[in-house]
Design a protein around this motif. Structure first.
Motif, mmCIF file in Angstrom:
data_model
loop_
_atom_site.group_PDB
_atom_site.id
_atom_site.type_symbol
_atom_site.label_atom_id
_atom_site.label_comp_id
_atom_site.label_asym_id
_atom_site.label_seq_id
_atom_site.Cartn_x
_atom_site.Cartn_y
_atom_site.Cartn_z
ATOM 1 N N ARG A 36 0.979 -1.219 -0.286
ATOM 2 C CA ARG A 36 -0.015 0.003 0.218
ATOM 3 C C ARG A 36 1.038 1.144 0.101
ATOM 4 N NH1 ARG A 36 -5.782 -0.772 1.904
ATOM 5 N NH2 ARG A 36 -6.060 -2.102 2.765
ATOM 6 N N THR A 37 0.337 2.877 -1.164
ATOM 7 C CA THR A 37 0.493 3.362 -1.135
ATOM 8 C C THR A 37 0.509 4.298 0.497
ATOM 9 O OG1 THR A 37 -0.902 4.406 -1.476
ATOM 10 C CG2 THR A 37 0.766 3.650 -3.340
ATOM 11 N N GLU A 38 -0.395 3.814 1.599
ATOM 12 C CA GLU A 38 -0.677 4.779 2.328
ATOM 13 C C GLU A 38 -1.236 3.834 3.418
ATOM 14 O OE1 GLU A 38 -3.514 8.347 1.180
ATOM 15 O OE2 GLU A 38 -2.143 9.235 -0.060
ATOM 16 N N ARG A 39 -1.380 4.010 4.759
ATOM 17 C CA ARG A 39 -1.844 2.932 5.623
ATOM 18 C C ARG A 39 -3.771 3.456 5.415
ATOM 19 N NH1 ARG A 39 1.155 6.280 9.295
ATOM 20 N NH2 ARG A 39 -0.520 7.630 9.762
ATOM 21 N N ASP A 40 -4.238 2.127 5.548
ATOM 22 C CA ASP A 40 -5.500 2.283 5.135
ATOM 23 C C ASP A 40 -6.327 2.513 6.106
ATOM 24 O OD1 ASP A 40 -7.879 1.272 4.614
ATOM 25 O OD2 ASP A 40 -7.476 -1.381 5.302
ATOM 26 N N PRO A 41 -7.262 3.502 5.750
ATOM 27 C CA PRO A 41 -8.143 3.955 7.146
ATOM 28 C C PRO A 41 -9.063 3.400 7.593
ATOM 29 C CG PRO A 41 -8.634 4.552 4.747
ATOM 30 C CD PRO A 41 -7.291 4.253 4.108
ATOM 31 N N HIS A 42 -9.381 2.400 6.572
ATOM 32 C CA HIS A 42 -10.555 1.812 7.343
ATOM 33 C C HIS A 42 -9.750 0.623 8.510
ATOM 34 C CE1 HIS A 42 -13.294 3.072 4.801
ATOM 35 N NE2 HIS A 42 -12.307 2.602 3.264
ATOM 36 N N SER A 43 -10.580 0.066 9.873
ATOM 37 C CA SER A 43 -9.996 -0.465 11.005
ATOM 38 C C SER A 43 -10.563 -1.350 10.697
ATOM 39 C CB SER A 43 -10.474 0.340 11.573
ATOM 40 O OG SER A 43 -9.406 1.707 11.815
ATOM 41 N N LYS A 44 -10.052 -2.674 10.768
ATOM 42 C CA LYS A 44 -10.338 -4.122 10.636
ATOM 43 C C LYS A 44 -10.934 -4.496 12.594
ATOM 44 C CE LYS A 44 -7.765 -5.822 7.687
ATOM 45 N NZ LYS A 44 -6.432 -7.082 6.870
ATOM 46 N N ALA A 45 -9.698 -4.065 13.026
ATOM 47 C CA ALA A 45 -9.677 -4.507 14.020
ATOM 48 C C ALA A 45 -10.244 -2.710 14.976
ATOM 49 C CB ALA A 45 -8.294 -4.969 14.324
ATOM 50 N N LEU A 46 -11.016 -3.807 16.054
ATOM 51 C CA LEU A 46 -11.347 -1.954 17.322
ATOM 52 C C LEU A 46 -10.503 -2.691 18.436
ATOM 53 C CD1 LEU A 46 -14.332 -1.215 15.846
ATOM 54 C CD2 LEU A 46 -12.611 -0.205 15.818
ATOM 55 N N THR A 47 -10.304 -3.184 18.871
ATOM 56 C CA THR A 47 -9.959 -4.112 20.781
ATOM 57 C C THR A 47 -7.984 -4.591 20.431
ATOM 58 O OG1 THR A 47 -10.837 -6.230 20.235
ATOM 59 C CG2 THR A 47 -11.960 -4.488 20.945
ATOM 60 N N VAL A 48 -8.105 -3.945 21.668
ATOM 61 C CA VAL A 48 -6.200 -4.727 22.280
ATOM 62 C C VAL A 48 -6.370 -4.822 23.372
ATOM 63 C CG1 VAL A 48 -4.071 -4.053 22.890
ATOM 64 C CG2 VAL A 48 -5.394 -2.182 21.044
ATOM 65 N N HIS A 49 -5.622 -6.220 22.950
ATOM 66 C CA HIS A 49 -6.077 -6.933 24.964
ATOM 67 C C HIS A 49 -5.592 -6.489 26.133
ATOM 68 C CE1 HIS A 49 -9.076 -9.621 22.392
ATOM 69 N NE2 HIS A 49 -9.674 -8.626 23.101
ATOM 70 N N PRO A 50 -5.515 -6.896 27.137
ATOM 71 C CA PRO A 50 -4.664 -6.663 28.391
ATOM 72 C C PRO A 50 -3.254 -7.584 28.080
ATOM 73 C CG PRO A 50 -6.905 -7.507 29.515
ATOM 74 C CD PRO A 50 -6.928 -7.997 27.647
ATOM 75 N N ARG A 51 -3.441 -8.948 27.220
ATOM 76 C CA ARG A 51 -1.635 -8.995 27.517
ATOM 77 C C ARG A 51 -0.921 -7.881 25.915
ATOM 78 N NH1 ARG A 51 2.587 -10.206 29.436
ATOM 79 N NH2 ARG A 51 4.058 -11.873 27.654
ATOM 80 N N THR A 52 -1.651 -7.651 25.242
ATOM 81 C CA THR A 52 -1.194 -7.000 24.214
ATOM 82 C C THR A 52 -0.760 -5.578 25.326
ATOM 83 O OG1 THR A 52 -1.856 -7.647 22.151
ATOM 84 C CG2 THR A 52 -1.577 -5.467 21.775
ATOM 85 N N VAL A 53 -0.734 -5.010 25.811
ATOM 86 C CA VAL A 53 -1.320 -3.869 26.499
ATOM 87 C C VAL A 53 -0.013 -3.846 27.338
ATOM 88 C CG1 VAL A 53 -1.803 -1.960 27.726
ATOM 89 C CG2 VAL A 53 -3.659 -3.314 26.518
#
Length: 474
Positions: A36-53
């Motif tokens: 891609r030439t730019e970041r995708d403006p659409h968000s497939k994912a919406l959540t960041v879970h505790p282990r990732t944080v």
């Protein structure tokens, strides 16, 4: 144009960006190639879970992400009516962080660039050839085709991974038989009383507020069954489904993004083939139940980063890089089993499957240990990497953010991405004298404060850069 690189990461989604940052933390040069030439403006994912944080917290980044998102103290399993309570979990981040993927990628890209990663957009990988000492990567760039010679290549380029296909890595599984849908639209939720999650014989719909005054509707209904892709979603189709499930169309209008997604479920049969490795959606695909996909890919990258860096720098013990597949492939397989089970619950339209939803919802409400186990699974706090030989029960488990009497904690000790050797006797023992300790290990000799579990009964422990326990000394 020909170029030589240490590591080439293909794909600048969350997995590829985080892997690049982790490699740079270890001092390894890395180039990210993104079609891609730019970041995708659409968000497939919406959540960041505790282990990732938690992982973000180990690198000193958690506050920036939490400030950009919205913490929710609960999560769902299969969209059951009774939600899972994350506040009972042993973590400094007992919540699901609502953060659209577009913003997540923006923050991760800034972090990777600040670490010194090189990110090239508009550069599409078209093929690769492995040699004994390197991989020759063929790329179509803005100025034409060129090749890159890399010591290792990591495919983080999604479910249709060009890297996986070029490396000849199998991707077995099942094709789609059910199609979910989503729409980011302007809407009025007042007729149904605000944010909604409703699943019944007519289908299921969830609606959540999005930045910019939008609402995301996501759902699955009985007519969405079928092996063939049903075509592009229209606003009229989405409206009819919302009306059927919620009893109102919520005045949906002004669609910003309409999309469909299937329940095809596949996993790469190898996460490593010589000098080519896979992570994230390139290694596993599934129905996006529970919002786990981004998080598991992020955790793949955390497991791989320090191991690949050690291999490049010549400091890896024998078999370390192979342990990436051994440890993460079972996690991916478990993920696929969980998402299949949740998909069955979300597509529960018969009297019998509706009863199953009610039964499991009641079990979550009435059995705290069952509810906590599901919450730990969804949050990825229960992930453990079994040792290859008998060892202390804590070996391979995720290390919690142990607090120490001097006001520090384990996560704060891990910001440099090094191994950490804990002498939990407070310095009364010669920590690690009979165990292998990697070069550059940070040592810390203080007793943990306020721990009455297994961590209060051990003498020494080596914590790996990914936050899992390497070994334990009694």
């Amino acid at each position: 144009m020909d170029a030589t690189e240490e590591i080439v990461v293909v794909g600048a989604g969350p997995t590829g960006l985080w892997l690049a940052a982790e490699l740079r933390l270890q001092g390894v040069p890395v180039t990210v190639l993104e079609a891609r030439t730019e970041r995708d403006p659409h968000s497939k994912a919406l959540t960041v879970h505790p282990r990732t944080v938690e992982i973000l917290g180990m690198r000193g980044l958690a506050d920036a992400f939490v400030d950009a998102g919205f913490p929710l103290p609960t999560g769902h399993f299969g969209a059951l009516d009774t939600r899972l309570d994350f506040r009972v979990l042993d973590t400094p981040y007992p919540f699901t962080l609502f953060l659209p993927q577009a913003r997540t990628e923006e923050l991760l890209e800034a972090h990777a660039l600040a670490r010194g990663a090189r990110i090239l957009r508009g550069h599409r990988v078209t093929g690769l050839v492995q040699g004994p000492e390197s991989v020759r990567v063929e790329v179509a760039g803005p100025a034409g085709g060129y090749t890159v010679e890399a010591r290792y290549v990591v495919g983080c380029d999604g479910t249709r991974s060009a890297v996986r296909e070029a490396a000849g890595i199998g991707f077995p599984g099942t094709d789609a038989s059910l199609w979910g849908w989503l729409g980011d639209v302007v809407a009025d939720l007042t007729p149904v009383g605000g944010p909604v999650s409703r699943f019944g014989p007519e289908g299921g719909v969830m609606a959540v507020p999005m930045p910019g005054g939008l609402t995301r509707f996501v759902g699955v209904t009985p007519e969405d069954r079928g092996a063939a892709h049903p075509g592009e979603l229209t606003l009229a189709e989405m409206r009819s489904r919302v009306v059927r499930v919620l009893g109102s169309d919520c005045s949906v209008r002004e669609p910003h993004w309409l999309s469909r997604f299937g329940n095809a479920t596949r996993q790469a049969d190898a996460y490593r083939a010589g000098r080519v490795l896979l992570a994230g959606d390139a290694a596993h695909m599934h129905f996006p139940t529970g919002g786990v996909g981004l998080n598991v890919g992020f955790q793949d990258a955390t497991n791989l980063g320090w191991k690949l860096a050690a291999e490049v720098k010549g400091t890896a013990e024998e078999g370390l890089l192979d342990s990436y597949h051994r440890e993460r492939h079972p996690v991916g397989a478990r993920l696929l089993a969980s998402t299949r089970a949740q998909t069955a619950l979300m597509a529960a339209w018969s009297v019998e499957t509706q009863a199953l939803r009610d039964h499991l919802s009641a079990a979550i409400a009435e059995q705290p240990s069952f509810a906590r186990g599901l919450a730990e699974q969804l949050a990825a706090l229960d992930v453990s990497y079994p040792p290859v030989s008998p060892a202390h029960p804590l070996t391979g488990t995720r290390a919690p953010d142990l607090p120490f009497a001097d006001g520090t904690s384990l996560f704060a000790l891990m910001r440099e991405g090094r191994h950490v050797l804990l002498d939990l006797t407070g310095g009364s023992r010669a920590a690690g004298t009979d165990r292998p300790v990697p070069g550059g290990t940070r040592r810390h000799a203080l007793r943990p404060a306020g721990r009455e579990d297994a961590w209060g009964d051990i003498g020494t422990a080596l914590i790996r850069p990914d936050g899992h326990v390497g070994w334990v000394g009694e």
